[in-house]
Design a protein around this motif. Structure first.
Motif, PDB file in Angstrom:
ATOM      1  N   HIS A 114      -5.161   0.305  -2.175  1.00 17.33           N
ATOM      2  CA  HIS A 114      -3.935  -0.306  -2.693  1.00 17.33           C
ATOM      3  C   HIS A 114      -3.677  -1.678  -2.088  1.00 17.33           C
ATOM      4  O   HIS A 114      -2.807  -2.404  -2.562  1.00 17.33           O
ATOM      5  CB  HIS A 114      -2.733   0.619  -2.432  1.00 17.33           C
ATOM      6  CG  HIS A 114      -2.646   1.755  -3.394  1.00 17.33           C
ATOM      7  ND1 HIS A 114      -1.607   1.918  -4.290  1.00 17.33           N
ATOM      8  CD2 HIS A 114      -3.486   2.789  -3.616  1.00 17.33           C
ATOM      9  CE1 HIS A 114      -1.808   3.007  -5.015  1.00 17.33           C
ATOM     10  NE2 HIS A 114      -2.937   3.561  -4.617  1.00 17.33           N
TER      11      HIS A 114
ATOM     12  N   GLY B  79     -12.837   5.709  -2.132  1.00  9.65           N
ATOM     13  CA  GLY B  79     -11.453   6.140  -2.089  1.00  9.65           C
ATOM     14  C   GLY B  79     -10.514   5.111  -2.686  1.00  9.65           C
ATOM     15  O   GLY B  79     -10.905   3.983  -3.022  1.00  9.65           O
TER      16      GLY B  79
ATOM     17  N   GLU C 200      -5.134  -0.197   2.861  1.00  7.45           N
ATOM     18  CA  GLU C 200      -3.982   0.617   2.492  1.00  7.45           C
ATOM     19  C   GLU C 200      -4.400   1.567   1.381  1.00  7.45           C
ATOM     20  O   GLU C 200      -4.947   1.141   0.355  1.00  7.45           O
ATOM     21  CB  GLU C 200      -2.830  -0.275   2.041  1.00  7.45           C
ATOM     22  CG  GLU C 200      -2.295  -1.174   3.153  1.00  7.45           C
ATOM     23  CD  GLU C 200      -1.217  -2.117   2.648  1.00  7.45           C
ATOM     24  OE1 GLU C 200      -1.331  -2.571   1.489  1.00  7.45           O
ATOM     25  OE2 GLU C 200      -0.279  -2.390   3.399  1.00  7.45           O
ATOM     26  N   ARG C 201      -4.127   2.846   1.579  1.00 10.68           N
ATOM     27  CA  ARG C 201      -4.577   3.861   0.629  1.00 10.68           C
ATOM     28  C   ARG C 201      -3.507   4.288  -0.361  1.00 10.68           C
ATOM     29  O   ARG C 201      -3.779   5.069  -1.261  1.00 10.68           O
ATOM     30  CB  ARG C 201      -5.070   5.096   1.396  1.00 10.68           C
ATOM     31  CG  ARG C 201      -6.275   4.838   2.292  1.00 10.68           C
ATOM     32  CD  ARG C 201      -7.473   4.369   1.496  1.00 10.68           C
ATOM     33  NE  ARG C 201      -8.707   4.380   2.298  1.00 10.68           N
ATOM     34  CZ  ARG C 201      -9.900   4.056   1.827  1.00 10.68           C
ATOM     35  NH1 ARG C 201     -10.026   3.669   0.567  1.00 10.68           N
ATOM     36  NH2 ARG C 201     -10.962   4.082   2.607  1.00 10.68           N
TER      37      ARG C 201
ATOM     38  N   GLY D 269       2.034   7.765   0.946  1.00  6.65           N
ATOM     39  CA  GLY D 269       1.733   9.093   1.448  1.00  6.65           C
ATOM     40  C   GLY D 269       0.341   9.267   2.006  1.00  6.65           C
ATOM     41  O   GLY D 269      -0.006  10.372   2.457  1.00  6.65           O
ATOM     42  N   ARG D 270      -0.471   8.224   1.994  1.00  9.52           N
ATOM     43  CA  ARG D 270      -1.844   8.318   2.505  1.00  9.52           C
ATOM     44  C   ARG D 270      -1.983   7.427   3.738  1.00  9.52           C
ATOM     45  O   ARG D 270      -1.520   6.289   3.734  1.00  9.52           O
ATOM     46  CB  ARG D 270      -2.854   7.877   1.448  1.00  9.52           C
ATOM     47  CG  ARG D 270      -2.922   8.781   0.220  1.00  9.52           C
ATOM     48  CD  ARG D 270      -3.848   8.157  -0.801  1.00  9.52           C
ATOM     49  NE  ARG D 270      -4.002   8.977  -1.979  1.00  9.52           N
ATOM     50  CZ  ARG D 270      -4.983   9.852  -2.162  1.00  9.52           C
ATOM     51  NH1 ARG D 270      -5.914  10.005  -1.225  1.00  9.52           N
ATOM     52  NH2 ARG D 270      -5.054  10.571  -3.267  1.00  9.52           N
ATOM     53  N   PRO D 271      -2.646   7.901   4.771  1.00 13.44           N
ATOM     54  CA  PRO D 271      -2.850   7.051   5.963  1.00 13.44           C
ATOM     55  C   PRO D 271      -3.831   5.924   5.658  1.00 13.44           C
ATOM     56  O   PRO D 271      -4.778   6.091   4.897  1.00 13.44           O
ATOM     57  CB  PRO D 271      -3.417   8.024   7.000  1.00 13.44           C
ATOM     58  CG  PRO D 271      -4.062   9.107   6.186  1.00 13.44           C
ATOM     59  CD  PRO D 271      -3.226   9.240   4.941  1.00 13.44           C
TER      60      PRO D 271
ATOM     61  N   THR E  77      -6.810   3.194   6.403  1.00 10.80           N
ATOM     62  CA  THR E  77      -8.122   3.302   7.040  1.00 10.80           C
ATOM     63  C   THR E  77      -8.469   1.974   7.699  1.00 10.80           C
ATOM     64  O   THR E  77      -8.524   0.944   7.029  1.00 10.80           O
ATOM     65  CB  THR E  77      -9.218   3.660   6.013  1.00 10.80           C
ATOM     66  OG1 THR E  77      -8.881   4.880   5.359  1.00 10.80           O
ATOM     67  CG2 THR E  77     -10.571   3.805   6.709  1.00 10.80           C
TER      68      THR E  77
END
Length: 440
Positions: A315, A312, A332-333, A336-338, A340
């Motif tokens: 960031h 995935g 950090e994804r 707007g992305r949760p 992990t």
């Protein structure tokens, strides 16, 4: 580069027999090593059979002269240790041990780890918690029921190659049977177990002048090379040579960091602490908290590596506080992305992140005690990793190998590791990497 297999002695041959009661132990027990501490050569001191002879494998890549000012273990000798007999392994900037199960990969790394512990002042029982498992296969006890093993290493540095050889009695009691510190065949320090009834060994070291040799007892459960700076004042040229050789060996051994990340211990939040990575990497989140704030450049390199190795989008690597003063790391994804949490990552991803962090940092963020008498810039960290590619897929293993080559190129970091056949095959064409094949 592939290192050819080392020669093997028969399992019940003379090398196995000599594990403790052969030529090494005979010299140690009867005093030959100590008597020849100054005036003899290596062969004179130990008698026939101790010196492994010509290297079983060729020397590794020649290091830059400036790099060689940093003491580093450049050769590991397993004269009689577990599955190994008369084995000599050169350790270049990156040395990867490969071979089938039972070929002795873990045994080789365990020998170097034990030497590192002894160089840091540990007792024999801490360095060898299961000494009987290190006795050569089918080694026969002598008439007193003694069996043991022999290991050694060479440390290159400002003095050139300095050899350390050690004979250990594992049964019936764990104790040092003999030790030798030498340069170019000249023995600077030697110890010998002369009286089995005493918990000491007789030590002899170069003094020079009218005295020639100084003799004194040392404990039989600690490395004399690590103790000698506490006993020698350095008042004569001979003493100063002994101290310099011992320092070179001790600095290199204390710069070894055994690392085996345990994913099951890395998933839960951890207490906020000093940010020094443990050998099992259980406190990875706390160390990431520290590197994120103190070393932006290396943290950015680690984030870049995570983009390649983790599934995935990645960031960034961040840390958040949780209840009870704990911290948890997360990926950090992106907007707007949760995020992990690291606890949700796969075992391969966790092991990769931990090993990458070790390669991209240094002794200051690792739970180790390097020699304080030498500037960190003059020391070379040696990462010792059994199962370097365990749980990793080919993409992760290739990225970790790239990071190792990058980190080792300047001479500040060295890697000694055990790998599987797939990683070994990928590593052979890589410049600066030596693959030690332990196949049949």
């Amino acid at each position: 580069m592939t290192v050819p297999p080392r020669p093997r002695a028969p399992a019940d041959g003379p090398v196995a027999d000599a594990a403790v009661h052969g030529p090494v132990a005979d010299a140690a027990v009867h005093g030959t090593v100590a008597d020849a501490a100054v005036h003899g050569t290596v062969a004179d001191a130990v008698g026939p059979g101790l010196d492994p002879g010509p290297a079983a494998v060729g020397r590794g890549p020649v290091a830059d002269p400036v790099v060689q000012l940093r003491p580093a273990v450049t050769e590991l000798r397993l004269s009689a240790f577990g599955a190994h007999r008369a084995a000599v392994f050169p350790l270049g900037p990156i040395a990867l041990f490969a071979g089938p199960s039972g070929s002795g990969k873990s045994q080789a790394l365990a020998a170097l780890e034990a030497l590192a512990r002894l160089g840091s002042g540990a007792t024999l029982d801490r360095a060898f918690p299961d000494p009987s498992s290190r006795i050569p296969d089918r080694a026969r006890p002598d008439e007193q029921g003694r069996r043991g093993f022999r290991i050694g290493c060479t440390v290159d540095g400002p003095l050139g190659p300095v050899r350390l050889d050690l004979a250990v009695q594992a049964e019936p009691e764990l104790r040092i049977a003999g030790e030798r510190l030498s340069i170019d065949g000249r023995i600077l320090l030697a110890t010998a177990l002369r009286d089995p009834g005493r918990r000491t060994v007789q030590a002899a070291w170069l003094t020079g002048g009218s005295t020639g040799v100084t003799r004194a007892p040392l404990p039989d459960d600690r490395l004399g090379t690590a103790l000698i700076p506490l006993r020698v004042a350095g008042a004569t040229p001979g003493q100063r040579e002994v101290l310099a050789a011992a320092e070179q060996v001790v600095v290199a051994l204390r710069s070894v960091f055994p690392c085996d990340p345990q994913p099951e211990r890395m998933r839960a939040p951890v207490p906020r602490g000093g940010g020094r990575l443990l050998g099992d990497c259980a406190n990875l989140a706390d160390v990431l908290r520290r590197t994120r704030h103190e070393c932006g450049t290396r943290h950015a390199l680690l984030t870049g590596a995570a983009r390649t190795a983790c599934a995935g989008p990645v960031h960034g690597l961040d840390v958040r506080s949780v209840d009870g003063g704990l911290v948890a790391a997360l990926l950090e994804r992106g907007p707007g992305r949760p995020a992990t949490e690291l606890g949700r990552l796969g075992s391969g991803e966790l092991r990769f992140l931990a090993l990458a962090l070790v390669l991209l940092t240094g002794p200051g963020v690792l739970a180790m005690d390097p020699a304080a008498e030498l500037l960190s810039a003059r020391q070379a960290l040696t990462v010792l990793a059994d199962g370097f590619d365990r749980c990793l897929d080919p993409r992760q293993a290739a990225e970790l190998l790239r990071l190792a080559a990058l980190s080792c190129a300047r001479g500040h970091v060295r890697v000694v590791a055990a790998v599987g056949p797939r990683t070994a095959a990928a590593a052979r064409p890589v410049s600066g990497v030596a693959v030690v094949d332990l196949g049949p």
